[in-house]
Design a protein around this motif. Structure first.
Motif, PDB file in Angstrom:
ATOM      1  N   ARG A 149       0.751  -1.157  -0.113  1.00 29.31           N
ATOM      2  CA  ARG A 149      -0.052   0.055   0.000  1.00 29.31           C
ATOM      3  C   ARG A 149       0.908   1.363  -0.007  1.00 29.31           C
ATOM      4  N   LYS A 150       2.057   1.100   0.595  1.00 34.80           N
ATOM      5  CA  LYS A 150       2.913   2.287   0.507  1.00 34.80           C
ATOM      6  C   LYS A 150       3.642   2.543  -0.983  1.00 34.80           C
ATOM      7  N   MET A 151       3.684   1.628  -1.734  1.00 36.74           N
ATOM      8  CA  MET A 151       4.251   1.668  -2.962  1.00 36.74           C
ATOM      9  C   MET A 151       3.328   2.767  -3.840  1.00 36.74           C
ATOM     10  N   PRO A 152       4.006   3.804  -4.566  1.00 36.12           N
ATOM     11  CA  PRO A 152       3.343   4.525  -5.493  1.00 36.12           C
ATOM     12  C   PRO A 152       2.754   3.751  -6.724  1.00 36.12           C
ATOM     13  N   GLY A 153       1.622   4.036  -7.305  1.00 35.77           N
ATOM     14  CA  GLY A 153       0.907   3.501  -8.214  1.00 35.77           C
ATOM     15  C   GLY A 153       0.175   2.033  -8.003  1.00 35.77           C
ATOM     16  N   ILE A 154       0.343   1.584  -6.604  1.00 38.12           N
ATOM     17  CA  ILE A 154      -0.101   0.252  -6.572  1.00 38.12           C
ATOM     18  C   ILE A 154      -1.417   0.282  -5.641  1.00 38.12           C
ATOM     19  N   THR A 155      -2.628  -0.307  -5.851  1.00 37.82           N
ATOM     20  CA  THR A 155      -3.595  -0.180  -5.256  1.00 37.82           C
ATOM     21  C   THR A 155      -4.042  -1.726  -4.719  1.00 37.82           C
ATOM     22  N   VAL A 156      -4.637  -1.872  -3.492  1.00 32.39           N
ATOM     23  CA  VAL A 156      -5.034  -3.160  -2.970  1.00 32.39           C
ATOM     24  C   VAL A 156      -6.516  -3.008  -2.776  1.00 32.39           C
ATOM     25  N   ASP A 157      -7.388  -3.834  -3.408  1.00 30.93           N
ATOM     26  CA  ASP A 157      -8.679  -3.651  -3.337  1.00 30.93           C
ATOM     27  C   ASP A 157      -9.145  -4.241  -1.669  1.00 30.93           C
TER      28      ASP A 157
END
Length: 188
Positions: A149-157
């Motif tokens: 979740r901290k990484m830019p451009g990455i999302t977790v539903d």
């Protein structure tokens, strides 16, 4: 005869008042290289013979400055601005004085060599994004989802746990080149 003395005194008085009348000193500050106006430069006008007699001001947004009510005499104008060399002009003021455009030269300061050590947090290799996990701060008891979740451009539903990067679904997660979750990227 009395009228003659009166006119003589009046003439001397007027001559004296014109000689001691206050004057105006003005001008406009610009960058010497491209004539862009220099706003917020600090100006100091000081008498050469009496340093206690001085005026200070900041140039306007258009670089203009005006000192009013300045008695005749010899003065030194000092101009300082961040990133520019100090400008000094000495002049004698007998009547209104207009400097016109005053150009300030940029102050160039060469710095020592700067070496940047470190690892970029994200690398692109062909069609794969590589994230350096040690570049992201998480608590020692954090889960892999907390890190992702901290990484830019990455999302977790939150509902399905599906991981997307740059709008595309992540098919496989590897750590140091090895499969981390197998073929199930949602097993965070």
């Amino acid at each position: 005869m009395l009228m003659h003395k009166f006119l003589l005194c009046l003439g001397i008085g007027l001559t004296f008042s014109f000689a001691t009348q206050s004057q105006t000193v003005k001008g406009r500050l610009v960058d010497f290289s491209d004539t862009i106006p220099l706003s917020r430069a600090t100006l100091n006008l000081a008498s050469v013979h009496d340093p206690a007699t001085s005026w200070s001001q900041i140039s306007s947004m258009g670089g203009q400055f005006t000192f009013e009510q300045v008695p005749p005499g010899t003065y030194r104008l000092s101009v300082t601005a961040i990133g520019y060399q100090t400008l000094q002009r000495t002049f004698t003021l007998a009547r209104n004085y207009d400097f016109g455009l005053l150009g300030l030269s940029k102050q160039v300061k060469t710095l020592k060599t700067v070496v940047v050590n470190g690892e970029p947090p994200v690398k692109m290799k062909e069609d794969t994004l590589e994230f350096a996990a040690n570049q992201y701060k998480v608590n020692p008891d954090a889960t892999s989802e907390d890190l992702i979740r901290k990484m830019p451009g990455i999302t977790v539903d939150k509902n399905s746990g599906a991981v997307t990067a740059m709008g595309e679904t992540v098919q496989k997660v590897t750590v140091d080149g090895r499969d981390f979750f197998g073929n199930d990227a949602t097993a965070t």
